[in-house]
Design a protein around this motif. Sequence first.
Motif, mmCIF file in Angstrom:
data_model
loop_
_atom_site.group_PDB
_atom_site.id
_atom_site.type_symbol
_atom_site.label_atom_id
_atom_site.label_comp_id
_atom_site.label_asym_id
_atom_site.label_seq_id
_atom_site.Cartn_x
_atom_site.Cartn_y
_atom_site.Cartn_z
ATOM 1 N N VAL A 23 -6.365 1.629 -2.794
ATOM 2 C CA VAL A 23 -5.234 1.458 -1.878
ATOM 3 C C VAL A 23 -5.714 1.038 -0.495
ATOM 4 O O VAL A 23 -5.092 0.212 0.180
ATOM 5 C CB VAL A 23 -4.398 2.754 -1.780
ATOM 6 C CG1 VAL A 23 -3.318 2.630 -0.707
ATOM 7 C CG2 VAL A 23 -3.782 3.088 -3.126
ATOM 8 N N CYS A 24 -6.834 1.569 -0.063
ATOM 9 C CA CYS A 24 -7.357 1.294 1.281
ATOM 10 C C CYS A 24 -8.333 0.125 1.320
ATOM 11 O O CYS A 24 -8.822 -0.236 2.396
ATOM 12 C CB CYS A 24 -8.052 2.542 1.845
ATOM 13 S SG CYS A 24 -6.952 3.957 2.034
ATOM 14 N N LYS B 3 -7.323 6.230 -4.046
ATOM 15 C CA LYS B 3 -7.254 5.989 -2.609
ATOM 16 C C LYS B 3 -8.196 4.865 -2.182
ATOM 17 O O LYS B 3 -7.875 4.071 -1.285
ATOM 18 C CB LYS B 3 -7.599 7.277 -1.852
ATOM 19 C CG LYS B 3 -7.465 7.152 -0.345
ATOM 20 C CD LYS B 3 -7.760 8.484 0.338
ATOM 21 C CE LYS B 3 -7.635 8.345 1.853
ATOM 22 N NZ LYS B 3 -7.923 9.625 2.562
ATOM 23 N N GLU B 4 -9.368 4.798 -2.814
ATOM 24 C CA GLU B 4 -10.338 3.757 -2.456
ATOM 25 C C GLU B 4 -9.778 2.360 -2.681
ATOM 26 O O GLU B 4 -10.093 1.422 -1.942
ATOM 27 C CB GLU B 4 -11.626 3.911 -3.285
ATOM 28 C CG GLU B 4 -12.369 5.211 -3.052
ATOM 29 C CD GLU B 4 -11.949 6.299 -4.027
ATOM 30 O OE1 GLU B 4 -12.803 7.147 -4.351
ATOM 31 O OE2 GLU B 4 -10.776 6.291 -4.472
ATOM 32 N N LYS C 138 0.907 3.831 -3.281
ATOM 33 C CA LYS C 138 -0.225 4.686 -2.898
ATOM 34 C C LYS C 138 -0.427 5.850 -3.849
ATOM 35 O O LYS C 138 -1.540 6.384 -3.952
ATOM 36 C CB LYS C 138 -0.025 5.206 -1.477
ATOM 37 C CG LYS C 138 1.184 6.112 -1.288
ATOM 38 C CD LYS C 138 1.345 6.510 0.172
ATOM 39 C CE LYS C 138 2.554 7.427 0.366
ATOM 40 N NZ LYS C 138 2.753 7.779 1.783
ATOM 41 N N ASP C 139 0.618 6.260 -4.566
ATOM 42 C CA ASP C 139 0.480 7.382 -5.501
ATOM 43 C C ASP C 139 0.120 6.933 -6.904
ATOM 44 O O ASP C 139 -0.028 7.764 -7.805
ATOM 45 C CB ASP C 139 1.789 8.184 -5.544
ATOM 46 C CG ASP C 139 2.110 8.844 -4.209
ATOM 47 O OD1 ASP C 139 1.160 9.195 -3.487
ATOM 48 O OD2 ASP C 139 3.308 8.985 -3.881
ATOM 49 N N ARG D 174 0.837 -1.205 0.000
ATOM 50 C CA ARG D 174 0.000 0.000 0.000
ATOM 51 C C ARG D 174 0.869 1.251 0.000
ATOM 52 O O ARG D 174 0.574 2.232 -0.702
ATOM 53 C CB ARG D 174 -0.926 -0.015 1.227
ATOM 54 C CG ARG D 174 -1.880 -1.188 1.251
ATOM 55 C CD ARG D 174 -2.765 -1.178 2.504
ATOM 56 N NE ARG D 174 -3.391 -2.469 2.719
ATOM 57 C CZ ARG D 174 -4.517 -2.872 2.153
ATOM 58 N NH1 ARG D 174 -5.158 -2.064 1.324
ATOM 59 N NH2 ARG D 174 -5.021 -4.061 2.410
ATOM 60 N N GLU D 175 1.936 1.215 0.774
ATOM 61 C CA GLU D 175 2.826 2.376 0.867
ATOM 62 C C GLU D 175 3.598 2.592 -0.424
ATOM 63 O O GLU D 175 3.762 3.728 -0.886
ATOM 64 C CB GLU D 175 3.802 2.178 2.038
ATOM 65 C CG GLU D 175 4.712 3.366 2.320
ATOM 66 C CD GLU D 175 3.967 4.589 2.831
ATOM 67 O OE1 GLU D 175 4.534 5.697 2.756
ATOM 68 O OE2 GLU D 175 2.811 4.448 3.312
#
Length: 388
Positions: free
Chosen positions: A310-311, A307-308, A302-303, A298-299
Amino acid sequence: KHLDGMFAFAVYDAGKGLMLARDPLGIKPLYRGEYGGAICFASEIKALCNTVPNFSEFPAGHYYTTALGMQKYFSIGDSVLQVDSQDKAVNGVRYYLREAVRKCLISDAPLGVFLSGGLDSSIIAALASKRMPGLKSFSVGMAESMDREYARLCANYLGTEHYELVYTQDDMLSALPQVIYHLESYDAALVRSAIPNYFLCKLAGGHIKVVLSGEGADELFGGYHYLKGLDDEALSRELVEITESLHNTSLQRCDRMPMAHGIEARAPFLDMDMLKFAFSMPLKYKMSGDGTEKWVLREAFKDDLPKEVVCRQKSKFSEGCGSSNVLAALAAEAISDKEFERERTIASGRVIPSKEELIYYRVFEECFGKLSNLSFVGHTRDAPKPLS
């Protein structure tokens, strides 16, 4: 041991005899037996089950020669920790996975990606689409599927040429014999996930011949919910064991369903350099202190994703597609308790654990006959119990 990729092969030399070999994780299938003084081998049980009385799965990471017999050449083993900082972990994952995707994109045939909208497949799609603008992506599910929504979100974000298919309960029942025929297993968890994969490959087969998949990330980076309850020693051991068991679980589905539709599936997460790096990493970068699974993935990306995505929390493929409980519910209605008790003990003393699996075993028997030896059929491992 120097080969970089997936393989199962036989080489015969009139002077030196036969050599059989299978890739380190068993992505490609291979079976071996002896009959009438001959060594018999094939990539599918169909070629052996009505001819060779006793055969077994050729173990992953092994080779066999006439002179030496069976030899192990690969083991994940105990890795020496080399990743001593968060930055090294994140940057290393970025580097090795990008390289793995680069290698997997080498093809002279049309290529695409499976895109469930989960973290793993989305990362592969993001890396591949940067190198291949207009990349084709594919997603399936039932009408209420979460996967199709997330996949569409990710495809729009990445700009892929996206295709999706909706299947029904009737479609599942109609496809089940073909799924089990090609899968060559009746294991409930495996069949359950192979059904949506079958439709996914059928969809993709009309457009491409090579596909990239997100298989392996959960095993390398601790993506399953049950892992959160294990201490570090048990977690380390479990990650090795589930990775070494992939040839009987996700990889069996990942190879058999695409090949049933003339597609070659590739799994960048299981590139050997990526795998070795993942197992040199401290557990704290895989599962963070707050319980976030696959933290380093995820880290690292993440870019590159919405976001939805990644989380998004882990869900099994069949759950995300909306079909995980459909056939289990049908089996509960179709098979009485009396029938279940009468039929659940099968060849080799194996005991069918559920009515759902009995449904699959009945179809398996229709496809391959009543076999006296089922040792070649792998089974999903039971999750270890967490510390109380």
